[in-house]
Design a protein around this motif. Sequence first.
Motif, PDB file in Angstrom:
ATOM      1  N   ILE A  88      57.748  73.665 -27.050  1.00  0.00           N
ATOM      2  CA  ILE A  88      57.363  72.816 -27.630  1.00  0.00           C
ATOM      3  C   ILE A  88      58.420  71.763 -28.225  1.00  0.00           C
ATOM      4  O   ILE A  88      58.430  70.408 -28.215  1.00  0.00           O
ATOM      5  N   THR A  89      59.589  72.341 -28.632  1.00  0.00           N
ATOM      6  CA  THR A  89      60.936  71.497 -29.090  1.00  0.00           C
ATOM      7  C   THR A  89      61.734  71.258 -28.062  1.00  0.00           C
ATOM      8  O   THR A  89      62.071  69.992 -28.101  1.00  0.00           O
ATOM      9  N   ILE A  90      61.744  72.103 -26.896  1.00  0.00           N
ATOM     10  CA  ILE A  90      62.554  71.638 -25.917  1.00  0.00           C
ATOM     11  C   ILE A  90      62.207  70.645 -24.814  1.00  0.00           C
ATOM     12  O   ILE A  90      62.894  69.607 -24.620  1.00  0.00           O
ATOM     13  N   VAL A  91      60.957  70.700 -24.402  1.00  0.00           N
ATOM     14  CA  VAL A  91      60.548  69.704 -23.467  1.00  0.00           C
ATOM     15  C   VAL A  91      60.462  68.387 -24.051  1.00  0.00           C
ATOM     16  O   VAL A  91      60.867  67.358 -23.418  1.00  0.00           O
ATOM     17  N   PRO A  92      60.020  67.910 -25.144  1.00  0.00           N
ATOM     18  CA  PRO A  92      60.291  66.649 -25.732  1.00  0.00           C
ATOM     19  C   PRO A  92      61.247  66.213 -25.682  1.00  0.00           C
ATOM     20  O   PRO A  92      61.959  65.022 -25.702  1.00  0.00           O
ATOM     21  N   THR A  93      62.259  66.994 -26.353  1.00  0.00           N
ATOM     22  CA  THR A  93      63.702  66.668 -26.627  1.00  0.00           C
ATOM     23  C   THR A  93      64.575  66.232 -25.329  1.00  0.00           C
ATOM     24  O   THR A  93      65.215  65.278 -25.257  1.00  0.00           O
ATOM     25  N   VAL A  94      64.299  67.166 -24.226  1.00  0.00           N
ATOM     26  CA  VAL A  94      64.998  66.858 -22.950  1.00  0.00           C
ATOM     27  C   VAL A  94      64.223  65.683 -22.286  1.00  0.00           C
ATOM     28  O   VAL A  94      64.949  64.795 -21.463  1.00  0.00           O
ATOM     29  N   ALA A  95      62.971  65.582 -22.109  1.00  0.00           N
ATOM     30  CA  ALA A  95      62.234  64.757 -21.272  1.00  0.00           C
ATOM     31  C   ALA A  95      62.284  63.268 -21.807  1.00  0.00           C
ATOM     32  O   ALA A  95      61.996  62.256 -20.883  1.00  0.00           O
ATOM     33  N   THR A  96      62.251  62.960 -22.983  1.00  0.00           N
ATOM     34  CA  THR A  96      62.213  61.662 -23.584  1.00  0.00           C
ATOM     35  C   THR A  96      63.600  61.249 -24.476  1.00  0.00           C
ATOM     36  O   THR A  96      64.377  62.381 -24.892  1.00  0.00           O
ATOM     37  N   ASP A  97      63.855  60.059 -24.646  1.00  0.00           N
ATOM     38  CA  ASP A  97      65.061  59.802 -25.350  1.00  0.00           C
ATOM     39  C   ASP A  97      64.593  59.789 -27.076  1.00  0.00           C
ATOM     40  O   ASP A  97      65.556  60.482 -27.539  1.00  0.00           O
ATOM     41  N   ASN A  98      63.556  59.658 -27.268  1.00  0.00           N
ATOM     42  CA  ASN A  98      63.052  59.948 -28.726  1.00  0.00           C
ATOM     43  C   ASN A  98      61.960  60.962 -28.838  1.00  0.00           C
ATOM     44  O   ASN A  98      60.841  60.429 -29.084  1.00  0.00           O
ATOM     45  N   GLY A  99      62.069  62.249 -28.698  1.00  0.00           N
ATOM     46  CA  GLY A  99      61.070  63.160 -28.653  1.00  0.00           C
ATOM     47  C   GLY A  99      60.962  63.785 -29.989  1.00  0.00           C
ATOM     48  O   GLY A  99      60.111  64.545 -30.351  1.00  0.00           O
TER      49      GLY A  99
END
Length: 117
Positions: free
Chosen positions: A81-92
């Motif tokens: 839950i922490t890695i995916v939004p951080t890597v996939a978007t600019d502002n996760g």
Amino acid sequence: MSLDDDLGHGDIEAALATRRELGARYDAELVDGFAERIERAVDRRVADQVAVAQRRTSGTEGSRIRQFVLGLISVGVGVPITIVPTVATDNGLPAVVIGWLGIVGVNAAHAWQSRSS
């Protein structure tokens, strides 16, 4: 629990009335019989209290284990839950915060439910 084992005011009165009728020569037998009934009542009450304490202890131990396992699973779920939004978007960051708030909410609800039961 039978009525014969139940000790009360009537039992004491009956023992005293029997002593008056039979006289002092049967005191030892009357006292022994009454003492046995008292011992049975005490043993029964102690056994009941021990059984209640054991049920409470076993329920508490199971709750602790479940809480520990839920914590481990939460950490395992929290990593993606922490890695995916951080890597996939600019502002996760908002997605990470919402995900972790959900994990905290589930853990808090489980801990609260475990304490109240």
